[in-house]
Design an enzyme around this catalytic site. Sequence first.
Site, PDB file in Angstrom:
ATOM      1  N   PHE A   1       0.873  -1.187   0.000  1.00 32.14           N
ATOM      2  CA  PHE A   1       0.000   0.000   0.000  1.00 32.14           C
ATOM      3  C   PHE A   1       0.912   1.240   0.000  1.00 32.14           C
ATOM      4  O   PHE A   1       0.819   2.095   0.877  1.00 32.14           O
ATOM      5  CB  PHE A   1      -0.930   0.021   1.222  1.00 32.14           C
TER       6      PHE A   1
ATOM      7  N   CYS B   1      -5.534   2.567  10.162  1.00 34.89           N
ATOM      8  CA  CYS B   1      -6.022   3.950  10.306  1.00 34.89           C
ATOM      9  C   CYS B   1      -7.544   3.954  10.450  1.00 34.89           C
ATOM     10  O   CYS B   1      -8.192   4.971  10.253  1.00 34.89           O
ATOM     11  CB  CYS B   1      -5.575   4.803   9.119  1.00 34.89           C
TER      12      CYS B   1
HETATM   13  N1  SAH Z   1       1.978   4.197   2.772  1.00 30.53           N
HETATM   14  C1  SAH Z   1       1.491   5.332   2.037  1.00 30.53           C
HETATM   15  C2  SAH Z   1       0.014   5.594   2.247  1.00 30.53           C
HETATM   16  C3  SAH Z   1      -0.875   4.415   1.956  1.00 30.53           C
HETATM   17  S1  SAH Z   1      -2.526   4.809   1.677  1.00 30.53           S
HETATM   18  C4  SAH Z   1       2.340   6.564   2.374  1.00 30.53           C
HETATM   19  O1  SAH Z   1       3.207   6.473   3.235  1.00 30.53           O
HETATM   20  O2  SAH Z   1       2.136   7.607   1.751  1.00 30.53           O
HETATM   21  C5  SAH Z   1      -3.228   3.374   1.079  1.00 30.53           C
HETATM   22  C6  SAH Z   1      -2.849   2.988  -0.335  1.00 30.53           C
HETATM   23  O3  SAH Z   1      -3.366   1.689  -0.561  1.00 30.53           O
HETATM   24  C7  SAH Z   1      -3.407   3.839  -1.462  1.00 30.53           C
HETATM   25  O4  SAH Z   1      -2.355   4.291  -2.261  1.00 30.53           O
HETATM   26  C8  SAH Z   1      -4.311   2.895  -2.286  1.00 30.53           C
HETATM   27  O5  SAH Z   1      -4.178   3.102  -3.687  1.00 30.53           O
HETATM   28  C9  SAH Z   1      -3.773   1.552  -1.923  1.00 30.53           C
HETATM   29  N2  SAH Z   1      -4.689   0.411  -1.932  1.00 30.53           N
HETATM   30  C10 SAH Z   1      -5.926   0.318  -1.382  1.00 30.53           C
HETATM   31  N3  SAH Z   1      -6.396  -0.948  -1.458  1.00 30.53           N
HETATM   32  C11 SAH Z   1      -5.427  -1.684  -2.067  1.00 30.53           C
HETATM   33  C12 SAH Z   1      -5.290  -3.057  -2.409  1.00 30.53           C
HETATM   34  N4  SAH Z   1      -6.250  -3.941  -2.116  1.00 30.53           N
HETATM   35  N5  SAH Z   1      -4.169  -3.448  -3.015  1.00 30.53           N
HETATM   36  C13 SAH Z   1      -3.172  -2.566  -3.299  1.00 30.53           C
HETATM   37  N6  SAH Z   1      -3.235  -1.259  -2.972  1.00 30.53           N
HETATM   38  C14 SAH Z   1      -4.340  -0.820  -2.372  1.00 30.53           C
END
Ligand code: SAH
Length: 401
Positions: free
Chosen positions: A233, A345
Site C-alpha cells: 500500500f 487507520c
Molecule cells: N503508505 C502510504 C500511504 C498508503 S494509503 C504513504 O506512506 O504515503 C493506502 C494505499 O493503498 C493507497 O495508495 C491505495 O491506492 C492503496 N490500496 C488500497 N487498497 C489496495 C489493495 N487492495 N491493493 C493494493 N493497494 C491498495
Amino acid sequence: MRGLELTKFKKLYLKRDREKPIKHYHPWIFSGAIKRVDGEPFSGETVMVVDADGDFLAWGAYSPESQIRVRIWSWVQGQEITPEYFRTLISGALKYRKRIGYIYPMRRLIHGESDGLPGLIADQYADVLVLQFLSSGVEFWKDDLIQILAEETDCKTIFERSDVEVRKLEGLPLRTGTLSGPEPANLVEIEENSIKYWIDVANGHKTGYYLDQRENRRVIGELCSGKTVLDCFSYSGGFSLQALINNAKSVTLIDESESALALAEKHFQENQLDLDRVTAQQGDVFKVLRKFRDQAKSFDVIILDPPKFAPTASHVERAARGYKDINLLAFKLLNPGGLLATFSCSGGITREFFLRVLSGAAQDAKVNARIQLHMGQSADHSSNLYFPEGNYLKGFGIRVG
Ligand code: SAH
C-alpha cells in the site's frame, strides 16, 4: 450572548441519561441522545444544547440529516459563535503546531474536532492550503473560515477537496476546486529536509499526501539500511523513499493505483535514487502477497499501511478479517529477525483490538513476535484527550524470531 438575545437560539434538549459525554467535553451529539428540539434548525445553525431540565450545556452546529446531529463549538455560555471566535480557534491551532516544532512546509494545520473545529481539515503544502469541509457546521461558516485561513496562514492558493464520502452523511454535495488565489500547479513541488516531493493536490488521495505517517516513515526508514524492503500500500512511495535514502538493499512497492506508483517513480528519480534497487508491482496486495508466498519470496522489512478497512464500528468484523489476512501473509514472508511495520487507520478499531488481530495472525503464521515499536499519528494530526475518535492511527513495529 446576554439577556434577550439568547432567545433567538433554538434549544436542543438532551435525554437525561445521555448528558454525560457532553458534560465530559465530547463534541458529538447523536440523534438518539436528543429528547426534543425547538422548531427545525437549518443545516449548520447554531443551537443551544441544554440538559433535560433546560439548563445550558453547550453551543453546537445542527446537522438535520446526520446521525451526529450536533457538533459542539463551545461549552462556555457567554461565548458568541462568530467569525472572531473561529479566528481564535484557528490561531490557537497554528500556535500549537509552532509550539511543538511543526514548521515543515507540508503539515496539517487544522485537525477537525481535535482542534475545536469539528469537520474542518486544513493541510498546508508550501503555499497551497488544501481544505476539507466535512460537516454542516463548517460548511455554513465556509466563507468566513476561508477568509480567516487565508489571512492567518499567508498561503497563496486555497484549494477545496471536499470530495469525501462522509459529506453525503451530512447531506452535503461533493466538491473540489480552487477557492481563492491562483490555480495550484498540477504537481506542487516541495522540498523538505533536502528531499523533494511532488503533491497532486487536485487528484491525489486525501488532500494529496498521507501526512500522518511522517515520523513513522522516518523511524522505519532508518531501520531499513542494508535490508530488503516490501512496501505494501505504498501510494506515492513515502516509506520506500525513506528506506532508499537510508540505503535499503532493495525496495518492492505494491499499490493498486498506477498513478500513485508513477508518482513514486518520480520521487525516486528526482531525488537521484538508484532505480535498480526498486521494483514496483501494480496490483491487489491481498493477491500479490499470496503470489509472493507461493514463490517463496522473503523480505527483511515489510510495511503494511492499508486504507481504512473499518470507517465505522459497524465494519469491524470484516475489517478484522482483512487485517488478519495481510498480517498473516506478511509474517510468513519475513526473514528470521525481520521487522513488520503494520498500521491501521480505521477509526472503528482500537489499539487493543488491532493487537489482538496481530496476535492471532502471528499464531497462525507460527512466528514468535515481539513489539519493538509503538506508533501513532504525527503530532500535527492533533489528538485531543476529550475526543478519542480523533486518535485514529495505530502502528506497531514487530520483530519476529
Ligand atoms: N503508505 C502510504 C500511504 C498508503 S494509503 C504513504 O506512506 O504515503 C493506502 C494505499 O493503498 C493507497 O495508495 C491505495 O491506492 C492503496 N490500496 C488500497 N487498497 C489496495 C489493495 N487492495 N491493493 C493494493 N493497494 C491498495
